[in-house]
Scaffold this active site. Structure first.
Site, PDB file in Angstrom:
ATOM      1  N   ASN A   9      -4.294  -0.080  12.823  1.00 37.47           N
ATOM      2  CA  ASN A   9      -3.519  -0.689  11.568  1.00 37.47           C
ATOM      3  C   ASN A   9      -2.514   0.592  11.295  1.00 37.47           C
ATOM      4  O   ASN A   9      -2.900   1.338  10.738  1.00 37.47           O
ATOM      5  CB  ASN A   9      -4.297  -1.116  10.469  1.00 37.47           C
ATOM      6  CG  ASN A   9      -3.510  -1.532   9.573  1.00 37.47           C
ATOM      7  OD1 ASN A   9      -2.194  -1.786   9.524  1.00 37.47           O
ATOM      8  ND2 ASN A   9      -3.995  -1.639   8.135  1.00 37.47           N
ATOM      9  N   LYS A  11      -0.210   0.430   9.358  1.00 32.87           N
ATOM     10  CA  LYS A  11       0.505   0.208   7.931  1.00 32.87           C
ATOM     11  C   LYS A  11       1.979   0.520   7.978  1.00 32.87           C
ATOM     12  O   LYS A  11       2.592   0.282   9.032  1.00 32.87           O
ATOM     13  CB  LYS A  11      -0.303   1.281   7.201  1.00 32.87           C
ATOM     14  CG  LYS A  11      -1.717   1.003   7.103  1.00 32.87           C
ATOM     15  CD  LYS A  11      -2.526   2.008   6.208  1.00 32.87           C
ATOM     16  CE  LYS A  11      -4.159   1.487   6.548  1.00 32.87           C
ATOM     17  NZ  LYS A  11      -4.925   2.143   5.513  1.00 32.87           N
ATOM     18  N   HIS A  95      -6.051  -6.979   3.471  1.00 34.10           N
ATOM     19  CA  HIS A  95      -6.303  -5.644   3.551  1.00 34.10           C
ATOM     20  C   HIS A  95      -6.428  -5.223   2.149  1.00 34.10           C
ATOM     21  O   HIS A  95      -5.728  -5.876   1.283  1.00 34.10           O
ATOM     22  CB  HIS A  95      -5.347  -4.844   4.339  1.00 34.10           C
ATOM     23  CG  HIS A  95      -5.758  -3.370   4.638  1.00 34.10           C
ATOM     24  ND1 HIS A  95      -5.808  -2.310   3.458  1.00 34.10           N
ATOM     25  CD2 HIS A  95      -6.042  -2.833   5.454  1.00 34.10           C
ATOM     26  CE1 HIS A  95      -6.021  -1.324   4.033  1.00 34.10           C
ATOM     27  NE2 HIS A  95      -6.353  -1.387   5.092  1.00 34.10           N
ATOM     28  N   GLU A  97      -5.422  -2.638   0.486  1.00 38.86           N
ATOM     29  CA  GLU A  97      -3.944  -2.283  -0.151  1.00 38.86           C
ATOM     30  C   GLU A  97      -3.200  -3.468  -0.259  1.00 38.86           C
ATOM     31  O   GLU A  97      -2.585  -3.492  -1.304  1.00 38.86           O
ATOM     32  CB  GLU A  97      -3.134  -1.518   1.166  1.00 38.86           C
ATOM     33  CG  GLU A  97      -3.853  -0.204   1.177  1.00 38.86           C
ATOM     34  CD  GLU A  97      -3.573   0.582   2.551  1.00 38.86           C
ATOM     35  OE1 GLU A  97      -2.920  -0.005   3.474  1.00 38.86           O
ATOM     36  OE2 GLU A  97      -4.663   1.218   2.980  1.00 38.86           O
ATOM     37  N   GLU A 167     -14.348  -2.699   5.193  1.00 39.41           N
ATOM     38  CA  GLU A 167     -13.586  -1.407   4.867  1.00 39.41           C
ATOM     39  C   GLU A 167     -13.739  -1.096   3.404  1.00 39.41           C
ATOM     40  O   GLU A 167     -13.258  -1.493   2.593  1.00 39.41           O
ATOM     41  CB  GLU A 167     -12.008  -1.510   4.943  1.00 39.41           C
ATOM     42  CG  GLU A 167     -11.604  -1.978   6.290  1.00 39.41           C
ATOM     43  CD  GLU A 167     -10.359  -1.402   6.758  1.00 39.41           C
ATOM     44  OE1 GLU A 167      -9.903  -0.733   7.611  1.00 39.41           O
ATOM     45  OE2 GLU A 167      -9.553  -1.692   5.901  1.00 39.41           O
ATOM     46  N   GLY A 173      -8.461   6.332   4.233  1.00 38.64           N
ATOM     47  CA  GLY A 173      -7.580   7.377   4.368  1.00 38.64           C
ATOM     48  C   GLY A 173      -8.142   8.750   3.634  1.00 38.64           C
ATOM     49  O   GLY A 173      -7.091   9.439   3.144  1.00 38.64           O
ATOM     50  N   SER A 213     -11.170   6.051   7.683  1.00 41.20           N
ATOM     51  CA  SER A 213     -11.479   7.209   8.181  1.00 41.20           C
ATOM     52  C   SER A 213     -12.077   7.496   9.676  1.00 41.20           C
ATOM     53  O   SER A 213     -12.838   8.301   9.847  1.00 41.20           O
ATOM     54  CB  SER A 213     -12.218   8.301   7.128  1.00 41.20           C
ATOM     55  OG  SER A 213     -11.401   8.344   5.859  1.00 41.20           O
TER      56      SER A 213
HETATM   57  O1  LIG Z   1      -6.913  -0.640   8.043  1.00 42.17           O
HETATM   58  C1  LIG Z   1      -7.319   0.464   8.429  1.00 42.17           C
HETATM   59  C2  LIG Z   1      -8.036   1.173   7.329  1.00 42.17           C
HETATM   60  O2  LIG Z   1      -7.203   0.981   5.849  1.00 42.17           O
HETATM   61  C3  LIG Z   1      -8.639   2.603   7.717  1.00 42.17           C
HETATM   62  O3  LIG Z   1      -7.513   3.370   7.569  1.00 42.17           O
HETATM   63  P1  LIG Z   1      -7.879   5.071   7.938  1.00 42.17           P
HETATM   64  O4  LIG Z   1      -8.569   5.018   9.205  1.00 42.17           O
HETATM   65  O5  LIG Z   1      -6.411   5.810   7.672  1.00 42.17           O
HETATM   66  O6  LIG Z   1      -8.735   5.300   6.759  1.00 42.17           O
END
Ligand SMILES: O=C[C@H](O)COP(=O)(O)O
Length: 252
Positions: A9, A11, A95, A97, A167, A173, A213
């Site tokens: 993803n 983002k 998600h 976010e 998640e 993150g 993460s």
């Molecule tokens: O969609 C992915 C997640 O929000 C995980 O993000 P991350 O791997 O940067 O922690």
């Protein structure tokens, strides 16, 4: 046996030239193994080019969001029909976010999940608890509500082809992944919720990913867990080499 599904993803990262470079670097190097799927969920402007570049390769292209309506006066939005016609196969829905920053609710998630199926898109439905909820022992009840409401009204067959991404919000993150045992415990719980919503065997088909993460160094341990079938990866999916390592882990 369920396939492993590794989804990046991205983002709101990269520009088109970087996205294209990524596709050129990975498409020829992805493992041929049928037991692992590789998906990149990219920003809307990159999708046509990425779909074109992924043709004939194992890479599938997903979106990170969409509207639930087919068309209409929704300035700035993208419909499921638009994604489907481009050749996009997956879409991330709900998600954390988007739930936190764009006021998405279990109800809007549910509408989008139905819309995805109406347009032959596989939804990757995100669920997860905040740190406060975890500390208050509310993880399981939060997950149960999100899964039940998110999948409400789907047929058993549709539920069996949803991908659910667990998640924990505190792990996204932050560099602080859930332990593989804790992640597996929630993924098992998700499968049990789905078992109670469907008839025999459907829950066994369900792909449940962990996200938060995930790195090449941590993925093996996560994928060894019986109820973790893959990962939804943010930061570590941005570099071609690291994405390839994550997908390779799915072949073991
Ligand atoms: O969609 C992915 C997640 O929000 C995980 O993000 P991350 O791997 O940067 O922690």
């Amino acid at each position: 046996m369920r396939s492993k599904v590794i989804a990046g993803n991205w983002k709101m990262n990269k520009v088109l030239s970087e996205a294209e470079q990524f596709a050129d670097s990975v498409t020829g190097k992805l493992p041929k193994d049928d037991n692992v799927e590789a998906i990149v969920c990219a920003p809307f402007p990159f999708l046509p080019s990425l779909v074109e570049k992924a043709k004939g390769s194992k890479l599938k292209i997903g979106a990170q969001n969409m509207h639930s309506e087919d068309n209409g006066a929704f300035t700035g939005e993208v419909s499921p029909a638009m994604l489907h016609e481009l050749g996009v196969t997956h879409v991330v829905i709900g998600h954390s976010e988007r739930r936190e920053q764009f006021a998405e609710t279990d109800d809007s998630v549910n509408k989008k999940v139905h819309a995805a199926f109406n347009h032959d898109l596989t939804p990757i439905v995100c669920v997860g608890e905040t740190l406060e909820q975890r500390e208050a022992n509310e993880t399981m009840s939060q997950i149960e509500t999100q899964v039940q409401k998110g999948l409400e009204g789907l047929t058993d067959e549709q539920i069996g082809s949803v991908i659910i991404a667990y998640e924990p919000i505190w792990a996204i993150g932050t560099g602080k992944s859930a332990s593989s045992a804790d992640a597996n415990q929630v993924c098992t719980y998700i499968r049990n919720i789905v078992k109670n919503m469907t008839s025999e065997n459907i829950a066994e088909q369900l792909v449940v990913q962990y996200g938060g993460s995930v790195k090449p160094a941590t993925i093996d341990e996560l994928l060894e867990q019986p109820d973790i079938d893959g990962a939804l990866v943010g930061g570590a999916s941005l570099e071609a080499e690291s994405f390839l390592q994550l997908v390779e882990a799915g072949t073991k």
